[in-house]
Write a protein that holds these residues in place. Sequence first.
Motif, PDB file in Angstrom:
ATOM      1  N   ARG A  30     -12.172 -10.530 -29.727  1.00  0.00           N
ATOM      2  CA  ARG A  30     -11.924 -11.174 -31.012  1.00  0.00           C
ATOM      3  C   ARG A  30     -10.905 -12.303 -30.874  1.00  0.00           C
ATOM      4  NH1 ARG A  30     -11.877  -5.601 -32.113  1.00  0.00           N
ATOM      5  NH2 ARG A  30     -13.780  -5.032 -33.206  1.00  0.00           N
ATOM      6  N   ILE A  31     -11.070 -13.278 -31.749  1.00  0.00           N
ATOM      7  CA  ILE A  31     -10.014 -14.275 -31.925  1.00  0.00           C
ATOM      8  C   ILE A  31      -9.426 -14.041 -33.307  1.00  0.00           C
ATOM      9  CG2 ILE A  31      -9.470 -16.726 -32.100  1.00  0.00           C
ATOM     10  CD1 ILE A  31     -11.873 -17.284 -30.276  1.00  0.00           C
ATOM     11  N   PHE A  32      -8.176 -13.573 -33.354  1.00  0.00           N
ATOM     12  CA  PHE A  32      -7.490 -13.434 -34.630  1.00  0.00           C
ATOM     13  C   PHE A  32      -6.832 -14.767 -34.929  1.00  0.00           C
ATOM     14  CE2 PHE A  32      -7.512  -9.205 -32.714  1.00  0.00           C
ATOM     15  CZ  PHE A  32      -7.997  -8.425 -33.756  1.00  0.00           C
ATOM     16  N   PHE A  33      -7.211 -15.390 -36.034  1.00  0.00           N
ATOM     17  CA  PHE A  33      -6.565 -16.666 -36.366  1.00  0.00           C
ATOM     18  C   PHE A  33      -5.855 -16.556 -37.706  1.00  0.00           C
ATOM     19  CE2 PHE A  33      -9.676 -18.315 -39.446  1.00  0.00           C
ATOM     20  CZ  PHE A  33     -10.800 -17.540 -39.145  1.00  0.00           C
ATOM     21  N   ALA A  34      -4.608 -17.026 -37.728  1.00  0.00           N
ATOM     22  CA  ALA A  34      -3.752 -16.786 -38.894  1.00  0.00           C
ATOM     23  C   ALA A  34      -3.010 -18.044 -39.311  1.00  0.00           C
ATOM     24  CB  ALA A  34      -2.739 -15.684 -38.576  1.00  0.00           C
ATOM     25  N   ASN A  35      -2.521 -18.019 -40.548  1.00  0.00           N
ATOM     26  CA  ASN A  35      -1.623 -19.090 -41.004  1.00  0.00           C
ATOM     27  C   ASN A  35      -0.271 -18.920 -40.306  1.00  0.00           C
ATOM     28  OD1 ASN A  35      -1.311 -16.681 -42.502  1.00  0.00           O
ATOM     29  ND2 ASN A  35      -0.013 -17.757 -43.966  1.00  0.00           N
ATOM     30  N   HIS A  36       0.452 -20.026 -40.171  1.00  0.00           N
ATOM     31  CA  HIS A  36       1.644 -20.017 -39.325  1.00  0.00           C
ATOM     32  C   HIS A  36       2.836 -20.573 -40.078  1.00  0.00           C
ATOM     33  CE1 HIS A  36       3.836 -19.615 -35.746  1.00  0.00           C
ATOM     34  NE2 HIS A  36       3.567 -20.758 -35.149  1.00  0.00           N
ATOM     35  N   MET A 108      -7.635 -20.865 -21.996  1.00  0.00           N
ATOM     36  CA  MET A 108      -7.702 -19.723 -22.909  1.00  0.00           C
ATOM     37  C   MET A 108      -9.004 -18.963 -22.725  1.00  0.00           C
ATOM     38  SD  MET A 108      -6.449 -21.031 -26.620  1.00  0.00           S
ATOM     39  CE  MET A 108      -5.373 -22.419 -26.654  1.00  0.00           C
ATOM     40  N   ALA A 109     -10.112 -19.702 -22.679  1.00  0.00           N
ATOM     41  CA  ALA A 109     -11.425 -19.073 -22.542  1.00  0.00           C
ATOM     42  C   ALA A 109     -11.481 -18.268 -21.245  1.00  0.00           C
ATOM     43  CB  ALA A 109     -12.522 -20.140 -22.564  1.00  0.00           C
ATOM     44  N   GLU A 110     -10.928 -18.860 -20.195  1.00  0.00           N
ATOM     45  CA  GLU A 110     -10.934 -18.222 -18.879  1.00  0.00           C
ATOM     46  C   GLU A 110     -10.081 -16.950 -18.893  1.00  0.00           C
ATOM     47  OE1 GLU A 110      -9.069 -19.731 -14.788  1.00  0.00           O
ATOM     48  OE2 GLU A 110     -10.243 -21.235 -15.866  1.00  0.00           O
ATOM     49  N   GLU A 111      -8.882 -17.067 -19.489  1.00  0.00           N
ATOM     50  CA  GLU A 111      -7.965 -15.917 -19.507  1.00  0.00           C
ATOM     51  C   GLU A 111      -8.476 -14.792 -20.397  1.00  0.00           C
ATOM     52  OE1 GLU A 111      -4.689 -15.421 -18.259  1.00  0.00           O
ATOM     53  OE2 GLU A 111      -4.600 -17.240 -17.039  1.00  0.00           O
ATOM     54  N   MET A 112      -9.288 -15.133 -21.394  1.00  0.00           N
ATOM     55  CA  MET A 112      -9.841 -14.088 -22.253  1.00  0.00           C
ATOM     56  C   MET A 112     -10.788 -13.199 -21.456  1.00  0.00           C
ATOM     57  SD  MET A 112     -10.694 -15.905 -25.893  1.00  0.00           S
ATOM     58  CE  MET A 112     -11.331 -14.417 -26.692  1.00  0.00           C
ATOM     59  N   GLY A 113     -11.439 -13.810 -20.451  1.00  0.00           N
ATOM     60  CA  GLY A 113     -12.354 -13.054 -19.601  1.00  0.00           C
ATOM     61  C   GLY A 113     -13.413 -12.366 -20.427  1.00  0.00           C
ATOM     62  N   THR A 114     -13.666 -11.106 -20.098  1.00  0.00           N
ATOM     63  CA  THR A 114     -14.723 -10.398 -20.816  1.00  0.00           C
ATOM     64  C   THR A 114     -14.164  -9.266 -21.664  1.00  0.00           C
ATOM     65  OG1 THR A 114     -14.987  -9.016 -18.878  1.00  0.00           O
ATOM     66  CG2 THR A 114     -16.510 -10.870 -19.115  1.00  0.00           C
ATOM     67  N   GLU A 115     -12.826  -9.109 -21.675  1.00  0.00           N
ATOM     68  CA  GLU A 115     -12.317  -7.978 -22.452  1.00  0.00           C
ATOM     69  C   GLU A 115     -11.167  -8.315 -23.389  1.00  0.00           C
ATOM     70  OE1 GLU A 115     -10.172  -5.027 -20.425  1.00  0.00           O
ATOM     71  OE2 GLU A 115      -9.697  -6.262 -18.687  1.00  0.00           O
ATOM     72  N   HIS A 141     -13.532 -25.783 -30.382  1.00  0.00           N
ATOM     73  CA  HIS A 141     -13.909 -25.924 -28.967  1.00  0.00           C
ATOM     74  C   HIS A 141     -13.862 -24.584 -28.243  1.00  0.00           C
ATOM     75  CE1 HIS A 141     -14.205 -30.207 -29.293  1.00  0.00           C
ATOM     76  NE2 HIS A 141     -12.977 -30.300 -29.788  1.00  0.00           N
ATOM     77  N   LEU A 142     -12.910 -23.751 -28.610  1.00  0.00           N
ATOM     78  CA  LEU A 142     -12.814 -22.428 -27.986  1.00  0.00           C
ATOM     79  C   LEU A 142     -14.057 -21.600 -28.324  1.00  0.00           C
ATOM     80  CD1 LEU A 142     -11.103 -20.509 -26.301  1.00  0.00           C
ATOM     81  CD2 LEU A 142      -9.936 -19.791 -28.386  1.00  0.00           C
ATOM     82  N   CYS A 143     -14.489 -21.684 -29.576  1.00  0.00           N
ATOM     83  CA  CYS A 143     -15.669 -20.910 -29.991  1.00  0.00           C
ATOM     84  C   CYS A 143     -16.930 -21.415 -29.304  1.00  0.00           C
ATOM     85  CB  CYS A 143     -15.849 -20.982 -31.504  1.00  0.00           C
ATOM     86  SG  CYS A 143     -14.577 -20.091 -32.380  1.00  0.00           S
ATOM     87  N   LYS A 144     -16.981 -22.712 -29.001  1.00  0.00           N
ATOM     88  CA  LYS A 144     -18.129 -23.244 -28.251  1.00  0.00           C
ATOM     89  C   LYS A 144     -18.176 -22.621 -26.861  1.00  0.00           C
ATOM     90  CE  LYS A 144     -20.171 -27.009 -29.579  1.00  0.00           C
ATOM     91  NZ  LYS A 144     -21.489 -27.136 -30.220  1.00  0.00           N
ATOM     92  N   LEU A 145     -16.995 -22.433 -26.271  1.00  0.00           N
ATOM     93  CA  LEU A 145     -16.943 -21.857 -24.922  1.00  0.00           C
ATOM     94  C   LEU A 145     -17.179 -20.351 -24.953  1.00  0.00           C
ATOM     95  CD1 LEU A 145     -13.883 -23.762 -23.389  1.00  0.00           C
ATOM     96  CD2 LEU A 145     -16.293 -24.128 -22.882  1.00  0.00           C
ATOM     97  N   LYS A 146     -16.775 -19.706 -26.049  1.00  0.00           N
ATOM     98  CA  LYS A 146     -16.924 -18.250 -26.161  1.00  0.00           C
ATOM     99  C   LYS A 146     -17.734 -17.922 -27.424  1.00  0.00           C
ATOM    100  CE  LYS A 146     -14.526 -15.824 -23.872  1.00  0.00           C
ATOM    101  NZ  LYS A 146     -14.830 -15.235 -22.522  1.00  0.00           N
TER     102      LYS A 146
END
Lengths: 210, 330
Positions: A30-36, A108-115, A141-146
């Motif tokens: 999952r990608i948790f995205f939040a206000n900052h 980021m995409a790489e470090e997320m790996g598969t888990e 762009h991250l979602c395009k990669l993952k």
Amino acid sequence: MIAGALVKLAKVMSGARAIWTKPIEGNAQRIFFANHTSHLDFIVVWSALPAPMRGRTRPVAGRDYWMKGRVRRYLSSKVFNGILIERTPSTASSEEKRVAARAAIERMAEEMGTEHSIIVFPEGTRGSGDDVAPFKSGLYHLCKLKPDVQLVPVYLDNMNRILPKGEALPVPMLSRVVFGEPMEMRRGEPKEAFLERARSAVEKLRESHG
Amino acid sequence: MTFPLERWLSSLPVDRSLVLLLAGVLAALIVGSLVGFILSQTVKGEAGRATVANLNARLRAWWAMVVVFGIAVATGGIGSLVLFGLISFLALREFVTLAPTRVADHQALFWSFFVLLPLQYYLIGIGWYGLFAIMIPVYGFIFTAVRSVLAGDVDHFMARTATINWALMVCVYCVSYAPALLMLEIPGFQGQNAALLFFLVLVVQLSDVLQYVWGKLLGKHKVAPLVSPNKTWEGLIGGVLSATAVGAAVWWATPFTPAQAAGMAFLICVMGFCGGLVMAAIKRDRGVKDFGTLIEGHGGILDRIDSLCFAAPIFFHVTRFFFDVSDQVP
């Protein structure tokens, strides 16, 4: 143990209550995205996750900040297992910035790996808490990669009053972490439309729970 | 000849009457829990079940609160100071969360939580009555306003500073009067002031519970329908009278005669009712039902101590005026 203590401390200081508007189960990435709005945002979202999910969830943070000093280095590498990103100086040219941003997304995409799941703040900078600012394109762009990961909108309530921008010391107020319904990027969805849809998902949580 | 139980009681490091009071409360809780259990097995219907579930949640929380309070009182001054300091902290947090403050108030709030609050309890700890009684109303009042104005934001300035002052007065100043009872010097009652604290908390909380019970049983005529629709005249009168009776019945643990104890208990009950009403108005103003979610069945900590906030200072000062000898004019 240190992670446990930090989670407890964050919960006491922020009095954070997690609210799940839709139950989230399973081991999906999952990608948790939040206000900052506050330096404490990441740790509060991280603390609000159930322990097994927390163990697989990594923050994305600036390398310059987290590699400074032994404590930060220890926390980011051993406790949070953070994905550290090079930040470009504000003096860099726009081309340099684009290249660096691209590299960061790939990293980021790489470090997320598969888990692993990650926590991101797509507004790019801390806001005043009055509204949710337009999202930077990194999330797209991250979602395009993952393309297979679940996107979970998260609304952080009251964090801007606990540790507002420009203040060094927190005031212990009660906050809430509202997790929204998971969403996905649609096939062929234009960048602007996707980013606005993601932003409005956070905005809607603010309206219904703020 | 003394009974073994009596000998055991007098061998304990804590005051004997305190142990008896605590035993009485525990006995009442055991009876209450038994009733709650029987009701949970027998009551049918959705509304009835919800009431019983709420009752049992409240009872469970009462067990925890009685244990914590018992330990605090039994450990003497320091335990009570730490407990009420913590209660102030949590209450202030709930209050400020609902208060419409702005970023410009951040420093004033930080000082309230981490300087003024600990200082207030420290002053009680060292027994400095003169400064304890004026620190927040005088120094805190001026300091927080100045700190906020230095931040330079004038939007709703008066409402913001007034809110911070209210938060400090209600959650810190008023609550701190409960452990301050340990400072009083009452002739012939030295070393037993913890029983006074127990008396206050027992009567104020019992009054709340009994008002709730009488209200559920007989309640018809609303006292303040716009502020707190659950409060009825039947509940108020029944609760206040029965809690006053219990207060009078435990006169032997206090420096008061039975009649004085009844008068004090009555005063505590009435002030407690007023406190609950004022806090209800604040909640209504901010559009919430409870101040928080800390204690299951009770809401937040401020929902539990709203009566104590108003009862503690008045009980303290009335007791001090009539019974304390420390600074009487010769």
